[in-house]
Design a protein around this motif. Structure first.
Motif, short mmCIF file in Angstrom:
data_model
loop_
_atom_site.label_atom_id
_atom_site.label_comp_id
_atom_site.label_asym_id
_atom_site.label_seq_id
_atom_site.Cartn_x
_atom_site.Cartn_y
_atom_site.Cartn_z
N LEU A 83 -46.12 -33.41 -7.15
CA LEU A 83 -46.86 -32.39 -7.88
C LEU A 83 -46.36 -32.24 -9.31
O LEU A 83 -47.15 -31.96 -10.23
N ARG A 84 -45.07 -32.44 -9.54
CA ARG A 84 -44.55 -32.40 -10.91
C ARG A 84 -45.14 -33.53 -11.75
O ARG A 84 -45.51 -33.34 -12.91
N ALA A 85 -45.18 -34.71 -11.16
CA ALA A 85 -45.49 -35.92 -11.93
C ALA A 85 -46.99 -36.19 -12.06
O ALA A 85 -47.40 -36.87 -12.99
N ARG A 86 -47.79 -35.65 -11.13
CA ARG A 86 -49.20 -36.05 -11.08
C ARG A 86 -50.11 -34.82 -11.04
O ARG A 86 -50.42 -34.30 -9.96
N PRO A 87 -50.52 -34.36 -12.19
CA PRO A 87 -51.32 -33.12 -12.26
C PRO A 87 -52.67 -33.22 -11.56
O PRO A 87 -53.26 -32.19 -11.23
N GLU A 88 -53.16 -34.43 -11.33
CA GLU A 88 -54.46 -34.58 -10.65
C GLU A 88 -54.36 -34.34 -9.15
O GLU A 88 -55.37 -34.16 -8.46
N VAL A 89 -53.15 -34.31 -8.62
CA VAL A 89 -52.94 -34.14 -7.18
C VAL A 89 -52.95 -32.66 -6.84
O VAL A 89 -52.24 -31.86 -7.44
N GLY A 90 -53.75 -32.30 -5.84
CA GLY A 90 -53.82 -30.92 -5.39
C GLY A 90 -53.22 -30.70 -4.03
O GLY A 90 -53.01 -29.55 -3.61
N ALA A 91 -52.95 -31.80 -3.29
CA ALA A 91 -52.41 -31.67 -1.93
C ALA A 91 -51.65 -32.94 -1.57
O ALA A 91 -51.97 -34.04 -2.04
N VAL A 92 -50.64 -32.76 -0.70
CA VAL A 92 -49.81 -33.89 -0.26
C VAL A 92 -49.63 -33.80 1.25
O VAL A 92 -49.36 -32.72 1.80
N VAL A 93 -49.79 -34.94 1.91
CA VAL A 93 -49.48 -35.07 3.34
C VAL A 93 -48.31 -36.02 3.48
O VAL A 93 -48.30 -37.11 2.89
N HIS A 94 -47.31 -35.61 4.25
CA HIS A 94 -46.27 -36.55 4.67
C HIS A 94 -46.29 -36.59 6.19
O HIS A 94 -46.17 -35.55 6.85
N ALA A 95 -46.48 -37.78 6.75
CA ALA A 95 -46.63 -37.93 8.19
C ALA A 95 -45.93 -39.20 8.66
O ALA A 95 -45.55 -40.05 7.86
N HIS A 96 -45.80 -39.32 9.99
CA HIS A 96 -45.17 -40.48 10.62
C HIS A 96 -46.17 -41.15 11.58
O HIS A 96 -45.95 -41.17 12.78
N PRO A 97 -47.26 -41.69 11.07
CA PRO A 97 -48.28 -42.29 11.95
C PRO A 97 -47.75 -43.56 12.63
O PRO A 97 -47.22 -44.45 11.96
N PRO A 98 -47.88 -43.68 13.95
CA PRO A 98 -47.25 -44.79 14.66
C PRO A 98 -47.78 -46.17 14.29
O PRO A 98 -47.00 -47.12 14.16
N ALA A 99 -49.09 -46.33 14.12
CA ALA A 99 -49.63 -47.65 13.78
C ALA A 99 -49.20 -48.07 12.38
O ALA A 99 -48.89 -49.25 12.13
N LEU A 100 -49.20 -47.13 11.44
CA LEU A 100 -48.72 -47.45 10.10
C LEU A 100 -47.24 -47.83 10.12
O LEU A 100 -46.81 -48.73 9.39
N LEU A 101 -46.46 -47.16 10.95
CA LEU A 101 -45.05 -47.51 11.09
C LEU A 101 -44.89 -48.96 11.53
O LEU A 101 -44.12 -49.73 10.93
N VAL A 102 -45.64 -49.37 12.55
CA VAL A 102 -45.52 -50.73 13.08
C VAL A 102 -45.98 -51.75 12.05
O VAL A 102 -45.34 -52.79 11.86
#
Length: 228
Positions: A83-102
């Motif tokens: 949010l500091r670096a990218r003023p165009e961003v209004g929302a952030v998701v941080h997740a641990h999706p299993p298929a993306l992990l693999v």
């Protein structure tokens, strides 16, 4: 503020319902004047599937706020540095999706192997999915800044051996993008790397139909499913 707090709470429950987060790991934030609303850990923690608006607390970009018995995520810098670096961003998701992990662990690239099935997912893949190679807990600003460098201005970043960071102009966009990435990863694991990409001539026939259709309409359906 109450409406946005409810939206962030709904986002956590949607992600849990779709298996993108599980248990108590993962968090969603939304930009507000002077800081962010973020999913915190409460005194009666039951995991993201059971997030309530009370769990969504207001903090500044240094993590300070009237938290009471709630505590901010260890990886709050993921949100605050984006949010500091990218003023165009209004929302952030941080997740641990299993298929993306693999996919990350196997080094399988997320390519645009389908088209009309999921146009936003295809467009994300066609633009390239950057990878942050360190499987670390991003709890310091310096590490979050490293992640931002790897992200290179893209809306998403795969965190190898860890999870994913996804941004959006709105909470709805960030959530829909997260689900699209996990769907692409599941398909990639099933079909492997031999499937050809959608040709460029076909990609131009798959336009961006706008946030109202791809994000807001899908978001309403996802939230409605929570109560079904």
């Amino acid at each position: 503020m109450d409406s946005l707090r409810q939206t962030v709470s709904d986002a956590c429950r949607v992600l849990a319902a779709h298996g993108v987060v599980s248990g108590i790991l993962g968090h969603v934030s939304a930009r507000v004047d002077g800081g962010l609303l973020v999913r915190t850990r409460g005194p009666r923690e039951k995991g993201l599937r059971h997030t309530t608006p009370e769990d969504i607390r207001l903090v500044d970009l240094d993590g300070r706020g009237d938290l009471g018995e709630w505590t901010v995520p260890n990886e709050l810098p993921i949100h605050t540095e984006v949010l500091r670096a990218r003023p165009e961003v209004g929302a952030v998701v941080h997740a641990h999706p299993p298929a993306l992990l693999v996919c990350g662990l196997k080094g399988l690239p997320l390519r645009p192997v389908y088209g009309a099935f999921d146009i936003p997912g295809m467009r994300l893949a066609a633009a390239g999915i950057p990878v942050y190679p360190r499987s670390v807990l991003i709890r310091r600003r310096e590490l979050a800044q490293e992640m931002l460098e790897a992200m290179a201005g893209k809306p998403v970043c795969l965190l190898r051996g860890h999870g994913v960071t996804v941004t959006g102009e709105t909470v709805a966009e960030a959530v829909v993008r997260t689900l699209a990435l996990e769907t692409l990863a599941r398909v990639t694991l099933q079909v492997g790397t031999d499937v050809p990409e959608v040709p460029a001539a076909d990609q131009v026939e798959l336009p961006d139909l706008g946030a109202g259709f791809f994000n807001e309409t899908q978001w309403r359906a996802l939230v409605a499913d929570l109560g079904a």
